[in-house]
Design a protein around this motif. Structure first.
Motif, PDB file in Angstrom:
ATOM      1  N   ASN A  86       1.034  -0.582  -0.271  1.00 11.27           N
ATOM      2  CA  ASN A  86       0.326   0.280  -0.324  1.00 11.27           C
ATOM      3  C   ASN A  86       0.513   1.340   0.015  1.00 11.27           C
ATOM      4  O   ASN A  86       1.744   1.594   0.731  1.00 11.27           O
ATOM      5  N   PHE A  87       0.761   2.233  -0.700  1.00 14.19           N
ATOM      6  CA  PHE A  87       1.801   3.087  -0.888  1.00 14.19           C
ATOM      7  C   PHE A  87       1.180   4.535  -1.425  1.00 14.19           C
ATOM      8  O   PHE A  87       1.630   5.976  -0.860  1.00 14.19           O
ATOM      9  N   ALA A  88      -0.334   3.786  -0.653  1.00 12.00           N
ATOM     10  CA  ALA A  88      -0.693   5.681   0.148  1.00 12.00           C
ATOM     11  C   ALA A  88      -0.639   6.405   1.074  1.00 12.00           C
ATOM     12  O   ALA A  88       0.479   5.426   2.121  1.00 12.00           O
ATOM     13  N   ARG A 109       6.922   5.507  -2.539  1.00 14.19           N
ATOM     14  CA  ARG A 109       5.592   7.060  -2.704  1.00 14.19           C
ATOM     15  C   ARG A 109       7.161   7.763  -3.895  1.00 14.19           C
ATOM     16  O   ARG A 109       5.690   9.089  -4.452  1.00 14.19           O
ATOM     17  N   ASP A 112       6.819   8.547  -9.708  1.00 15.92           N
ATOM     18  CA  ASP A 112       5.824   8.125 -10.544  1.00 15.92           C
ATOM     19  C   ASP A 112       5.266   7.469 -10.229  1.00 15.92           C
ATOM     20  O   ASP A 112       5.594   6.137 -10.510  1.00 15.92           O
ATOM     21  N   GLU A 113       4.429   7.426 -11.167  1.00 12.53           N
ATOM     22  CA  GLU A 113       3.251   5.855 -10.914  1.00 12.53           C
ATOM     23  C   GLU A 113       4.167   4.858 -11.544  1.00 12.53           C
ATOM     24  O   GLU A 113       3.765   3.608 -11.822  1.00 12.53           O
ATOM     25  N   ARG A 114       4.389   5.561 -13.619  1.00 10.09           N
ATOM     26  CA  ARG A 114       5.363   4.409 -13.896  1.00 10.09           C
ATOM     27  C   ARG A 114       6.341   3.918 -13.221  1.00 10.09           C
ATOM     28  O   ARG A 114       6.939   2.021 -13.473  1.00 10.09           O
ATOM     29  N   GLN A 115       7.412   4.720 -12.962  1.00 13.39           N
ATOM     30  CA  GLN A 115       8.065   4.181 -12.077  1.00 13.39           C
ATOM     31  C   GLN A 115       7.564   2.902 -11.025  1.00 13.39           C
ATOM     32  O   GLN A 115       8.737   2.028 -10.745  1.00 13.39           O
ATOM     33  N   ARG A 116       7.049   3.120 -10.210  1.00 14.68           N
ATOM     34  CA  ARG A 116       6.813   2.904  -9.471  1.00 14.68           C
ATOM     35  C   ARG A 116       6.120   1.094  -9.897  1.00 14.68           C
ATOM     36  O   ARG A 116       6.288  -0.086  -9.318  1.00 14.68           O
ATOM     37  N   MET A 117       5.413   0.930 -10.616  1.00 16.34           N
ATOM     38  CA  MET A 117       5.462   0.077 -11.651  1.00 16.34           C
ATOM     39  C   MET A 117       5.960  -0.755 -12.098  1.00 16.34           C
ATOM     40  O   MET A 117       5.986  -2.237 -11.947  1.00 16.34           O
ATOM     41  N   SER A 120       7.859  -2.628  -9.135  1.00 13.54           N
ATOM     42  CA  SER A 120       6.900  -3.598  -8.424  1.00 13.54           C
ATOM     43  C   SER A 120       6.157  -5.100  -9.680  1.00 13.54           C
ATOM     44  O   SER A 120       6.550  -6.015  -9.056  1.00 13.54           O
TER      45      SER A 120
END
Length: 123
Positions: A86-88, A109, A112-117, A120
Motif C-alpha cells: 500500500n503506497f498511499a 512513494r 511516479d506511477e510508471r516507475q513504481r509499476m 513492483s
C-alpha cells in the motif's frame, strides 16, 4: 472394445501423470522455494488432471495441463498469501512496522506511477 480402449488409455495417462510429478515438483519448488507447498500444488494439479483424463489425447496435452494447473494453483496461493503493498501516504500494514520496509515504501512513494509499476513488476 471402446470401453477397453478408454480404460487402457486412462491407465496409460495415469502412469504419465505419475512419471511427470517429480519434474513438476522441481519446477514448482523453483517458483516457490517451499518444498511442502510444491508437493501440495503438484498433488492438486495431478488430481485435477486425473479427474479429466478423458479430455487428453496425448501425453503433450497432459503435460501442458499439469503445468497449467500447477501454475494456476501457485498464482492463487500468491494472491491469498502475498502482502499487498500500500503506497498511499496513510496506508499501513503489519510489515510497515519494520523500519527498512518503511524507508523503502517512502522512497517508492516518491517515484511516479510508471516507475513504481516497473519496480513492483520486477519485484
Amino acid at each position: 472394445m471402446n470401453i477397453v480402449c478408454r480404460v487402457c488409455r486412462g491407465w496409460i495417462l495415469q502412469r504419465h501423470i505419475q512419471a511427470r510429478l517429480p519434474e513438476l515438483e522441481r519446477v514448482v519448488f523453483a517458483w516457490s522455494h517451499d518444498a511442502v507447498l510444491a508437493r501440495q500444488l503438484v498433488a492438486a494439479a495431478a488430481r485435477a488432471c486425473a479427474a479429466d483424463l478423458n479430455l487428453f489425447r496425448a501425453d503433450a496435452e497432459l503435460r501442458i495441463a499439469l503445468y497449467r494447473a500447477a501454475l494456476t494453483g501457485y498464482r492463487r496461493y500468491q494472491e491469498d498469501h502475498r502482502e499487498v503493498l500500500n503506497f498511499a501516504p496513510g496506508g499501513q500494514s503489519c510489515a510497515a512496522r519494520n523500519p527498512v520496509v518503511r524507508k523503502v515504501r517512502q522512497v517508492l512513494r516518491q517515484l511516479d506511477e510508471r516507475q513504481r509499476m516497473i519496480v513492483s513488476l520486477i519485484d
